[in-house]
Motif scaffolding. Structure first.
Motif, short mmCIF file in Angstrom:
data_model
loop_
_atom_site.label_atom_id
_atom_site.label_comp_id
_atom_site.label_asym_id
_atom_site.label_seq_id
_atom_site.Cartn_x
_atom_site.Cartn_y
_atom_site.Cartn_z
N LEU A 1 4.23 -12.10 -13.94
CA LEU A 1 4.46 -11.42 -12.66
C LEU A 1 3.15 -10.76 -12.23
O LEU A 1 2.38 -10.28 -13.08
N GLY A 2 2.91 -10.72 -10.94
CA GLY A 2 1.71 -10.08 -10.45
C GLY A 2 2.01 -9.18 -9.27
O GLY A 2 3.09 -9.26 -8.66
N VAL A 3 1.08 -8.29 -8.97
CA VAL A 3 1.20 -7.41 -7.81
C VAL A 3 -0.04 -7.57 -6.95
O VAL A 3 -1.02 -8.20 -7.37
N SER A 4 0.00 -7.02 -5.76
CA SER A 4 -1.15 -7.15 -4.88
C SER A 4 -1.39 -5.87 -4.10
O SER A 4 -0.43 -5.22 -3.67
N ASN A 5 -2.65 -5.53 -3.95
CA ASN A 5 -3.06 -4.33 -3.22
C ASN A 5 -2.47 -3.05 -3.82
O ASN A 5 -2.16 -2.11 -3.10
N PHE A 6 -2.30 -3.05 -5.13
CA PHE A 6 -1.78 -1.87 -5.82
C PHE A 6 -2.92 -0.95 -6.25
O PHE A 6 -3.89 -1.40 -6.84
N GLU A 7 -2.77 0.32 -5.93
CA GLU A 7 -3.67 1.36 -6.42
C GLU A 7 -3.13 1.82 -7.79
O GLU A 7 -1.95 1.58 -8.09
N PRO A 8 -3.95 2.53 -8.58
CA PRO A 8 -3.48 2.98 -9.88
C PRO A 8 -2.11 3.69 -9.82
O PRO A 8 -1.24 3.46 -10.65
N ARG A 9 -1.93 4.55 -8.80
CA ARG A 9 -0.65 5.30 -8.78
C ARG A 9 0.55 4.37 -8.55
O ARG A 9 1.65 4.64 -9.03
N HIS A 10 0.32 3.27 -7.80
CA HIS A 10 1.41 2.32 -7.60
C HIS A 10 1.75 1.62 -8.92
O HIS A 10 2.92 1.37 -9.23
N ILE A 11 0.72 1.31 -9.69
CA ILE A 11 0.95 0.64 -10.98
C ILE A 11 1.62 1.62 -11.95
O ILE A 11 2.52 1.25 -12.70
N VAL B 1 8.70 -5.64 -17.50
CA VAL B 1 7.62 -6.61 -17.65
C VAL B 1 6.38 -6.05 -16.95
O VAL B 1 6.43 -5.74 -15.76
N LYS B 2 5.31 -5.95 -17.70
CA LYS B 2 4.07 -5.42 -17.10
C LYS B 2 3.46 -6.47 -16.18
O LYS B 2 3.40 -7.66 -16.55
N PRO B 3 2.94 -6.07 -15.01
CA PRO B 3 2.26 -7.05 -14.16
C PRO B 3 1.05 -7.63 -14.90
O PRO B 3 0.32 -6.90 -15.57
N ALA B 4 0.85 -8.94 -14.77
CA ALA B 4 -0.27 -9.59 -15.45
C ALA B 4 -1.53 -9.50 -14.61
O ALA B 4 -2.64 -9.54 -15.15
N VAL B 5 -1.35 -9.37 -13.31
CA VAL B 5 -2.50 -9.45 -12.41
C VAL B 5 -2.29 -8.57 -11.19
O VAL B 5 -1.15 -8.36 -10.77
N ASN B 6 -3.39 -8.03 -10.69
CA ASN B 6 -3.36 -7.25 -9.44
C ASN B 6 -4.39 -7.86 -8.50
O ASN B 6 -5.59 -7.85 -8.78
N GLN B 7 -3.92 -8.44 -7.40
CA GLN B 7 -4.82 -9.11 -6.45
C GLN B 7 -5.22 -8.12 -5.36
O GLN B 7 -4.37 -7.60 -4.65
N VAL B 8 -6.53 -7.87 -5.25
CA VAL B 8 -7.01 -6.87 -4.29
C VAL B 8 -8.29 -7.35 -3.61
O VAL B 8 -8.94 -8.27 -4.09
N GLU B 9 -8.64 -6.67 -2.52
CA GLU B 9 -9.95 -6.94 -1.92
C GLU B 9 -11.02 -6.37 -2.86
O GLU B 9 -10.95 -5.20 -3.27
N ARG B 10 -11.99 -7.18 -3.19
CA ARG B 10 -13.07 -6.71 -4.08
C ARG B 10 -14.28 -7.62 -3.86
O ARG B 10 -14.18 -8.84 -3.82
N SER C 1 -12.65 -4.75 4.55
CA SER C 1 -12.62 -5.66 5.69
C SER C 1 -11.21 -6.13 5.98
O SER C 1 -10.96 -6.81 6.96
N TYR C 2 -10.29 -5.80 5.10
CA TYR C 2 -8.90 -6.20 5.30
C TYR C 2 -8.13 -4.91 5.60
O TYR C 2 -8.61 -4.10 6.36
N TRP C 3 -7.03 -4.67 4.96
CA TRP C 3 -6.37 -3.42 5.30
C TRP C 3 -6.66 -2.33 4.27
O TRP C 3 -6.98 -2.61 3.14
N ASP C 4 -6.48 -1.11 4.75
CA ASP C 4 -6.71 0.03 3.87
C ASP C 4 -5.36 0.50 3.35
O ASP C 4 -4.57 1.09 4.08
N ASN C 5 -5.11 0.23 2.08
CA ASN C 5 -3.82 0.61 1.49
C ASN C 5 -3.93 1.89 0.67
O ASN C 5 -3.01 2.25 -0.04
N SER C 6 -5.10 2.56 0.77
CA SER C 6 -5.30 3.70 -0.12
C SER C 6 -4.34 4.85 0.18
O SER C 6 -4.09 5.68 -0.68
#
Ligand SMILES: NC(=O)c1ccc[n+]([C@@H]2O[C@H](COP(=O)([O-])OP(=O)(O)OC[C@H]3O[C@@H](n4cnc5c(N)ncnc54)[C@H](OP(=O)(O)O)[C@@H]3O)[C@@H](O)[C@H]2O)c1
Length: 150
Positions: A13-23, A32-41, A142-147
């Motif tokens: 399972l993976g998540v996307s655009n997650f900040e530490p507090r979301h994780i 089940v722990k997320p295996a991957v976090n897809q973010v702008e980087r 350059s994408y969205w600011d999810n902070s």
């Protein structure tokens, strides 16, 4: 999603655009722990804190925006490194994350660019190159600011 994982339909399972507090929230209740976090980087958005957090929790960071971030492929530092290696700015940008242990995800509808973006494993950036790219970090999204997302 966890039921699908338990039943073997999904391997990870993976998540996307997650900040530490979301994780943190997810880890507090997930089976089940997320295996991957897809973010702008990329070089303009190094995501250092998130990177360290994910490494500590053994969550793979996956980067988007390495070619698409505003102005990055025209950046004189990126272009100079590319010229020194006989590569393109996009290849340098992608390789920067690869050499830092980050999975990169690039999208192109252009055949030549797709081939170019896959050709990353026959050259190496030096530590000096990597340090110059790291110094470009200015927190530019350059994408969205999810902070501020709750
Ligand atoms: N989870 C999320 O919130 C999120 C957000 C954004 C993106 N994504 C995903 O991440 C992946 C990549 O996203 P992205 O499209 O935003 O970023 P990207 O791959 O960094 O940038 C794509 C843009 O860069 C151009 N490009 C690609 N390779 C190039 C090269 N070698 N030289 C010059 N230009 C190049 C593409 O042009 P052409 O296509 O015209 O060649 C396109 O305009 C996609 O699968 C997308 O679905 C996820």
């Amino acid at each position: 999603m966890e039921e699908f994982h338990r039943d073997g339909v999904l391997r990870a399972l993976g998540v996307s655009n997650f900040e530490p507090r979301h994780i943190d929230d997810i880890l507090a209740c997930a089976g089940v722990k997320p295996a991957v976090n897809q973010v702008e980087r990329h070089a303009y958005l190094a995501q250092t804190e998130l990177r360290e957090y994910c490494a500590r929790h053994e969550i793979l960071l996956e980067a988007y925006g390495s070619a698409g971030a505003k102005g990055l492929l025209e950046d004189p530092v990126v272009r100079a490194i590319a010229a020194a290696h006989g590569r393109t700015a996009a290849q340098v940008s992608l390789k920067y994350s690869v050499q830092r242990g980050i999975v990169v995800l690039a999208k192109s509808v252009t055949e030549k660019r797709i081939a170019q973006n896959a050709k990353l494993f026959d050259f190496e950036l030096s530590e000096e190159d990597l340090a110059k790219l790291e110094a470009l970090d200015c927190g530019q999204r350059s994408y969205w600011d999810n902070s501020n997302a709750p």
